[in-house]
Design a protein around this motif. Structure first.
Motif, PDB file in Angstrom:
ATOM      1  N   ILE A   1       0.883  -1.295   0.010  1.00  0.00           N
ATOM      2  CA  ILE A   1      -0.004   0.188  -0.017  1.00  0.00           C
ATOM      3  C   ILE A   1       0.855   1.264   0.201  1.00  0.00           C
ATOM      4  N   GLY A   2       0.614   2.400  -0.779  1.00  0.00           N
ATOM      5  CA  GLY A   2       1.473   3.492  -1.009  1.00  0.00           C
ATOM      6  C   GLY A   2       0.345   4.445  -0.846  1.00  0.00           C
ATOM      7  N   MET A   3       0.801   5.873  -0.298  1.00  0.00           N
ATOM      8  CA  MET A   3       0.078   6.842  -0.219  1.00  0.00           C
ATOM      9  C   MET A   3       0.802   8.082  -0.869  1.00  0.00           C
ATOM     10  N   VAL A   4      -0.050   8.869  -1.544  1.00  0.00           N
ATOM     11  CA  VAL A   4       0.376  10.166  -1.949  1.00  0.00           C
ATOM     12  C   VAL A   4      -0.339  11.266  -1.495  1.00  0.00           C
ATOM     13  N   HIS A   5       0.466  11.998  -0.665  1.00  0.00           N
ATOM     14  CA  HIS A   5      -0.105  13.155   0.108  1.00  0.00           C
ATOM     15  C   HIS A   5      -0.521  14.211  -0.443  1.00  0.00           C
ATOM     16  N   GLN A   6      -1.535  14.739  -0.083  1.00  0.00           N
ATOM     17  CA  GLN A   6      -1.852  16.254  -0.808  1.00  0.00           C
ATOM     18  C   GLN A   6      -1.002  17.158  -0.904  1.00  0.00           C
ATOM     19  N   HIS A   7      -0.411  17.281   0.354  1.00  0.00           N
ATOM     20  CA  HIS A   7       0.962  18.312   0.473  1.00  0.00           C
ATOM     21  C   HIS A   7       1.976  17.474  -0.063  1.00  0.00           C
ATOM     22  N   PHE A   8       2.921  17.933  -0.976  1.00  0.00           N
ATOM     23  CA  PHE A   8       3.917  17.107  -1.491  1.00  0.00           C
ATOM     24  C   PHE A   8       5.280  17.144  -0.506  1.00  0.00           C
TER      25      PHE A   8
ATOM     26  N   GLN B   1       3.708  15.996  -8.661  1.00  0.00           N
ATOM     27  CA  GLN B   1       2.658  15.009  -8.207  1.00  0.00           C
ATOM     28  C   GLN B   1       3.366  13.420  -8.834  1.00  0.00           C
ATOM     29  N   ARG B   2       3.656  13.492 -10.197  1.00  0.00           N
ATOM     30  CA  ARG B   2       4.085  12.371 -10.831  1.00  0.00           C
ATOM     31  C   ARG B   2       5.312  11.790 -10.099  1.00  0.00           C
ATOM     32  N   VAL B   3       6.133  12.594  -9.850  1.00  0.00           N
ATOM     33  CA  VAL B   3       7.264  12.054  -8.834  1.00  0.00           C
ATOM     34  C   VAL B   3       6.772  11.418  -7.458  1.00  0.00           C
ATOM     35  N   GLU B   4       5.781  12.049  -6.880  1.00  0.00           N
ATOM     36  CA  GLU B   4       5.133  11.457  -5.579  1.00  0.00           C
ATOM     37  C   GLU B   4       4.631  10.210  -5.824  1.00  0.00           C
ATOM     38  N   ILE B   5       3.972  10.148  -7.088  1.00  0.00           N
ATOM     39  CA  ILE B   5       3.195   8.887  -7.343  1.00  0.00           C
ATOM     40  C   ILE B   5       4.284   7.690  -7.660  1.00  0.00           C
ATOM     41  N   MET B   6       5.482   8.195  -8.376  1.00  0.00           N
ATOM     42  CA  MET B   6       6.520   7.347  -8.705  1.00  0.00           C
ATOM     43  C   MET B   6       7.154   6.754  -7.512  1.00  0.00           C
TER      44      MET B   6
ATOM     45  N   ILE C   1      -1.169  -0.936  -4.131  1.00  0.00           N
ATOM     46  CA  ILE C   1      -2.751  -0.193  -3.951  1.00  0.00           C
ATOM     47  C   ILE C   1      -2.149   1.302  -3.485  1.00  0.00           C
ATOM     48  N   LEU C   2      -2.695   1.991  -4.370  1.00  0.00           N
ATOM     49  CA  LEU C   2      -2.241   3.462  -4.049  1.00  0.00           C
ATOM     50  C   LEU C   2      -3.483   4.376  -3.638  1.00  0.00           C
ATOM     51  N   ILE C   3      -3.124   4.872  -2.599  1.00  0.00           N
ATOM     52  CA  ILE C   3      -3.967   6.009  -1.903  1.00  0.00           C
ATOM     53  C   ILE C   3      -3.575   7.367  -2.385  1.00  0.00           C
ATOM     54  N   LEU C   4      -4.561   7.953  -3.261  1.00  0.00           N
ATOM     55  CA  LEU C   4      -4.247   9.512  -3.495  1.00  0.00           C
ATOM     56  C   LEU C   4      -5.210  10.370  -2.671  1.00  0.00           C
ATOM     57  N   ASP C   5      -4.560  11.315  -2.021  1.00  0.00           N
ATOM     58  CA  ASP C   5      -5.400  12.118  -1.224  1.00  0.00           C
ATOM     59  C   ASP C   5      -5.562  13.547  -1.903  1.00  0.00           C
ATOM     60  N   GLU C   6      -6.825  13.911  -2.482  1.00  0.00           N
ATOM     61  CA  GLU C   6      -6.949  15.022  -3.263  1.00  0.00           C
ATOM     62  C   GLU C   6      -6.158  15.275  -4.335  1.00  0.00           C
ATOM     63  N   PRO C   7      -5.769  14.207  -4.841  1.00  0.00           N
ATOM     64  CA  PRO C   7      -4.577  14.525  -6.124  1.00  0.00           C
ATOM     65  C   PRO C   7      -4.982  15.887  -7.237  1.00  0.00           C
ATOM     66  N   THR C   8      -6.176  15.853  -7.488  1.00  0.00           N
ATOM     67  CA  THR C   8      -6.455  16.765  -8.539  1.00  0.00           C
ATOM     68  C   THR C   8      -6.360  18.462  -8.095  1.00  0.00           C
ATOM     69  N   ALA C   9      -6.579  18.563  -6.594  1.00  0.00           N
ATOM     70  CA  ALA C   9      -6.732  19.860  -6.164  1.00  0.00           C
ATOM     71  C   ALA C   9      -5.830  21.032  -6.615  1.00  0.00           C
ATOM     72  N   VAL C  10      -4.564  20.445  -7.013  1.00  0.00           N
ATOM     73  CA  VAL C  10      -3.576  21.461  -7.593  1.00  0.00           C
ATOM     74  C   VAL C  10      -3.528  21.407  -8.956  1.00  0.00           C
ATOM     75  N   LEU C  11      -4.298  20.799  -9.712  1.00  0.00           N
ATOM     76  CA  LEU C  11      -4.002  20.682 -11.257  1.00  0.00           C
ATOM     77  C   LEU C  11      -5.149  21.473 -12.181  1.00  0.00           C
ATOM     78  N   VAL C  12      -4.703  21.658 -13.305  1.00  0.00           N
ATOM     79  CA  VAL C  12      -5.440  22.002 -14.508  1.00  0.00           C
ATOM     80  C   VAL C  12      -6.386  20.891 -14.998  1.00  0.00           C
ATOM     81  N   PRO C  13      -7.445  21.235 -15.812  1.00  0.00           N
ATOM     82  CA  PRO C  13      -8.118  20.290 -16.578  1.00  0.00           C
ATOM     83  C   PRO C  13      -7.015  19.240 -17.238  1.00  0.00           C
ATOM     84  N   GLN C  14      -6.146  19.648 -18.132  1.00  0.00           N
ATOM     85  CA  GLN C  14      -5.232  18.830 -18.982  1.00  0.00           C
ATOM     86  C   GLN C  14      -4.413  17.986 -18.010  1.00  0.00           C
ATOM     87  N   GLU C  15      -3.973  18.624 -16.937  1.00  0.00           N
ATOM     88  CA  GLU C  15      -3.161  17.717 -16.058  1.00  0.00           C
ATOM     89  C   GLU C  15      -3.894  16.884 -15.446  1.00  0.00           C
TER      90      GLU C  15
END
Lengths: 383, 520
Positions: B90-97, B156-161, B170-184
């Motif tokens: 299990i891995g977690m990607v936090h909202q704050h990098f 964010q990709r680095v965090e996921i990496m 199993i990846l937990i992503l906490d609010e991953p889109t909060a900081v992204l634009v639509p294309q991202e």
């Protein structure tokens, strides 16, 4: 200041199992203070116990040794010595604490007061003035010397990004060498004999007198500095900006506080106070610069500031404790324990205070978050 | 562990049953049941404070549940620490990098798990592995770039990496889109789909309902600490999901009761901020903000918006002119500009806005300590500052037991409300608002929008920078697109759609190459 009208963080009636004294004190500030005090006391107790085990391991009786220390400590002469020894520690700790409040580590207090002692003694011997003025001139010279010397580190940090830890450590070495050279080359009193080399003596108008009982009056200057430290750093708008810059330099800068200016001012202030550290000896005992000068007070000040958590109300008892340990070390010797155990106790206090503060600090942060959430839930949303 | 093919017959990656988590005085989670099928994207939605984070911390081993069971791939497990969870894949990607800026991507990825050969760091092995994972999952990062140079999406990709590198399936992503634009966001979703196709499982925490509906296979709704519904995206619409989540309708940023005024409150003329390379970070930017006007800045993060704000605040060396309320402030200090009525809601409230360890009243005082009412000679008038903080707490509905609480103890939404309150309580002339509702819950978002609209109707000139395009379109009177440091377009929010904005934001509309990050 407690706020009687605000909703309690926790209601003991709702959770009888946690109705401790702590949970009844609802103000987060006084809670924080209590936790801080408790963790510092725990560190001190831990150090005594650990060193007790050390004494016991050498085949001596730790209880008897400690008893001797304390019975000595509360005899008149040792009590006086405790206060005398705390005097420079208060100043040294304030100098270090000013830096800490700005998130800077001034390890250079040692070098700053050494240079200030020489300059103070030389200036004091040349100037002739009425009593109070004379002392004021010497103190001003010492403070200016400390400030300028610390200012080098500030300028290096602001203009070249040099870390003040590195620069102040190096400035300590430079100070030792420069002071030795200046003293030897220019300021050594020709009249002195080889066994007691000194600068020219300061006339008695420039002395800080001993009070009845032999306590040197410089203690009061240290206390005044401590109070000023509290007023300036904790209560003034300038101090607010200083602490804000130390706590979060980016947020402070964004709010319009010039970080560089704060670095320079804090370092100058720290150095100025450092300049006073050795003055109790210069003005109260030696009346010159030379043999018998103190050593290590700058480093001891770091320990005192850490134990006192940079707060005036913590620095004072911490300085008294360290002064007490210095003054009563002889008590250990009387019980066959080397007096250096007193220094071991100080070192262990320093280590344990750092570790315990960290552990307690984390625990307390978590607890504060949980308590805050709890208070909000009790207020409205049912869980 | 990803290489091993798991035994058949058990389709669930994670099963939580009857999870209960109490903190002193609070029940943060109770009776939580969650079933995540392997190889799916499972969204967990709920308001901030609903207990999503507590639940994810339980699953990630950051604390232990007081009751209930955790089953991973069919085996009941007890996590004493995150390392146990990591060992279970299990891995977690936090909202704050949590990245070290001055290290490269590869160094950040391996931090704490450094491959060694003969006692020496084997960066080559790390590089190969990172590129390998990139090929398998589409999470492409360039191992040798400095993290400091990366934009938000890339970070964010680095965090996921980082979590993939540790073998997480199993990846937990906490609010991953909060900081992204639509294309991202689209790119992220493509990555997530590729990862899922590769056999991974994604648990996706969000309160952006459109995104949740778009990307997830299953949705679990959490409200007030407990799981209240499990639905399929096909069976619900946005409104229904919102109802499940908050029990009411979603707020809208739109609506105004005033006309745009004629006074120019903020004028920026030829503003240029030099960058490390040849290209300036802000390139001859010129615009005006009028009284009671909201000028929106659309742009992919890292196209000069932050530097633009810094330059307007007087924090970064720049050329060109800035005027506030008609007065040329180009040569004035930040403090002086703020005294002229310039407010700033920062991009990152933790970094730029708050003293986390200090009590709330000191936080609300920050930057305002020289105002006459907070001064008592050289001292801080603490009583007034506290009273003022209580007023902000009331007016901006900051949920806190009092003003002595340290800022870190508040939830993100309440921290943000405090910052917004501090910046607009003094009736500023001009407000720079960067992502004013980023990472806050629906209730706080509505409250912040209300406050901003009210201030605008009172004559405030607002420069709004936001990655939330709905917010941007809903609040703005004009939208400027910022790309590569330049203002490249001005759009009318009445006709702009998120898709149209997106195409300008990525530079597609000028034929300028898109902002890119290619693995070698």
């Amino acid at each position: 200041m407690s706020q009687p009208d605000h909703p309690p963080m926790s209601d003991p009636a709702e959770r009888p199992e946690r109705a401790s004294l702590l949970s009844r004190l609802t103000n987060p500030r006084s809670q924080g203070m209590l936790v801080t005090m408790a963790s510092s006391l725990a560190a001190v107790l831990f150090a005594f116990v650990l060193c007790g085990l050390l004494i016991w391991a050498t085949g001596k009786n730790p209880i008897a040794a400690y008893q001797k220390m304390f019975s000595l400590g509360f005899s008149g002469d040792k009590l006086r010595e405790t206060l005398d020894r705390s005097t420079p520690l208060i100043l040294s700790a304030v100098a270090v604490a000013i830096g800490f409040k700005m998130n800077m580590f001034n390890i250079g207090v040692e070098g700053q007061y050494l240079l200030a002692m020489l300059v103070g003694a030389v200036v004091g011997a040349r100037v002739h003035a009425p009593a109070v003025v004379h002392v004021a001139i010497i103190l001003a010279a010492a403070m200016a010397t400390g400030a300028v010397y610390a200012g080098i580190a500030a300028v290096l940090k602001v203009t070249r990004g040099v870390n003040e830890v590195i620069s102040t450590i190096m400035l300590n070495s430079i100070s030792t060498a420069v002071v030795a050279w200046l003293f030897d080359r220019f300021f050594r009193d020709a009249k002195g004999n080889d066994l007691n080399v000194k600068t020219k003596p300061i006339p008695s108008t420039g002395w800080m007198p001993n009070l009845a009982g032999g306590l040197n009056s410089f203690l009061f200057i240290a206390l005044v500095v401590l109070i000023l430290y509290w007023l300036i750093v904790f209560k003034s708008r300038f101090g607010f900006r200083l602490r804000a810059s130390g706590a979060n330099p980016v947020a402070a800068r964004t709010s319009g506080i010039s970080a560089k200016r704060m670095i320079v001012i804090a370092m100058l202030m720290s150095g100025a106070v450092a300049g006073l550290v050795g003055m109790k000896y210069t003005l109260g005992e030696l009346h010159a610069y030379g043999q018998g000068r103190p050593e290590g007070l700058g480093f001891a000040g770091i320990a005192v500031a850490l134990l006192g958590r940079n707060h005036p109300a913590g620095i004072l008892p911490a300085a008294l404790l360290f002064g007490f340990l210095d003054a009563t070390a002889a008590g250990l010797e009387l019980k066959g324990v080397p007096r250096s155990v007193s220094e071991v106790i100080q070192a262990v206090i320093l280590l344990s205070v750092v570790i315990i503060n960290e552990v307690i600090g984390r625990w307390y942060s978590r607890r504060t978050v949980a308590r805050t959430a709890a208070a909000l839930q009790l207020e409205g949303v049912p869980a | 562990m990803g290489e091993l093919s798991e035994g058949a017959g058990e389709g669930d990656a994670v099963v939580l049953e009857g999870i209960e988590k109490r903190f002193p005085g609070v029940i943060a989670n109770h009776d939580v049941n969650l079933r995540v099928r392997r190889g799916t994207i499972h969204a967990i939605v709920g308001e901030n404070g609903a207990g999503k984070s507590t639940l994810m911390k339980t699953l990630y081993g950051m604390h232990q549940p007081d009751a209930g069971t955790i089953r991973v791939n069919g085996t009941e497990l007890r996590f004493r620490s995150p390392s146990d969870a990591i060992a279970a894949g299990i891995g977690m990607v936090h909202q704050h990098f949590m990245l070290a800026d001055n290290l490269t991507v590869a160094e950040n990825v391996i931090l704490g798990e450094e491959p060694a050969r003969g006692g020496l760091l084997d960066l080559d092995a790390a590089r190969r592995r990172i590129l390998e994972i990139g090929r398998a999952t589409g999470i492409r990062v360039r191992p040798d770039r400095l993290v400091a140079e990366l934009g938000v999406g890339q970070r964010q990709r680095v965090e996921i990496m980082k979590v993939l590198y540790r073998g997480a399936r199993i990846l937990i992503l906490d609010e991953p889109t909060a900081v992204l634009v639509p294309q991202e966001v689209d790119e992220l979703f493509d990555n997530l789909r590729a990862m899922v196709a590769d056999g991974a499982t994604v648990i996706f925490i969000s309160h952006k309902l459109d995104e949740v509906l778009k990307v997830s296979d299953d949705i679990t709704v959490i409200r007030q600490g407990t799981t209240v519904a499990e639905v399929k995206p096909a069976d619900v619409d946005r409104g229904r999901l919102a109802e499940l989540m908050v029990g009411s309708e979603l707020p809208s940023p739109e609506g105004r009761e005033s006309e745009v005024g004629s006074d120019v409150l903020l004028s920026v003329d030829g503003l240029t901020v030099a960058g490390p390379g040849e290209r300036p970070l802000v390139d001859h930017v010129t615009f005006e903000v009028h009284a009671a006007e909201v000028v929106g800045i659309a742009g992919v993060e890292g196209n000069g918006q932050f530097e633009l704000c810094e330059a307007i605040l007087g924090q970064a060396p720049s050329t060109g002119r800035v005027s506030i309320g008609g007065a040329d402030v180009t040569r004035e200090s930040t403090r002086r500009r703020r005294e002229r009525g310039l407010g700033y809601i920062p991009f990152d409230r933790h970094r730029e806005g708050l003293l986390l360890g200090a009590p709330l009243w000191e936080n609300s005082l920050l930057g305002r300590e020289d105002e006459a009412r907070f001064t008592a000679g050289p001292f801080v008038a603490a009583t007034q500052a506290r009273a003022d903080c209580r007023e902000i707490i009331d007016a901006f509905t900051v949920r806190t037991p009092g003003e002595d609480v340290p800022a870190f103890a508040l939830s993100g939404g309440n921290q943000q409300k405090l910052v917004v309150g501090r910046e607009i309580t003094d009736d500023p002339t001009v407000l720079l608002a960067a992502h004013p509702t980023r990472g806050v819950d629906v209730g706080a978002q509505a409250a912040i929008w209300d406050q901003i609209r009210e201030a605008r109707d009172g004559g405030l000139g607002l420069l709004l920078i936001s990655a939330d395009l709905e917010e941007l379109i809903g609040l703005s009177d004009r939208i400027l697109v910022m790309f590569d440091g330049q203002i490249t377009a001005e759009l009318d929010p009445a006709t702009a759609t998120p898709e149209l904005l997106g195409s300008y934001m990525t530079g597609a509309r000028q034929g300028v190459p898109t902002h890119q990050e290619q693995a070698s």
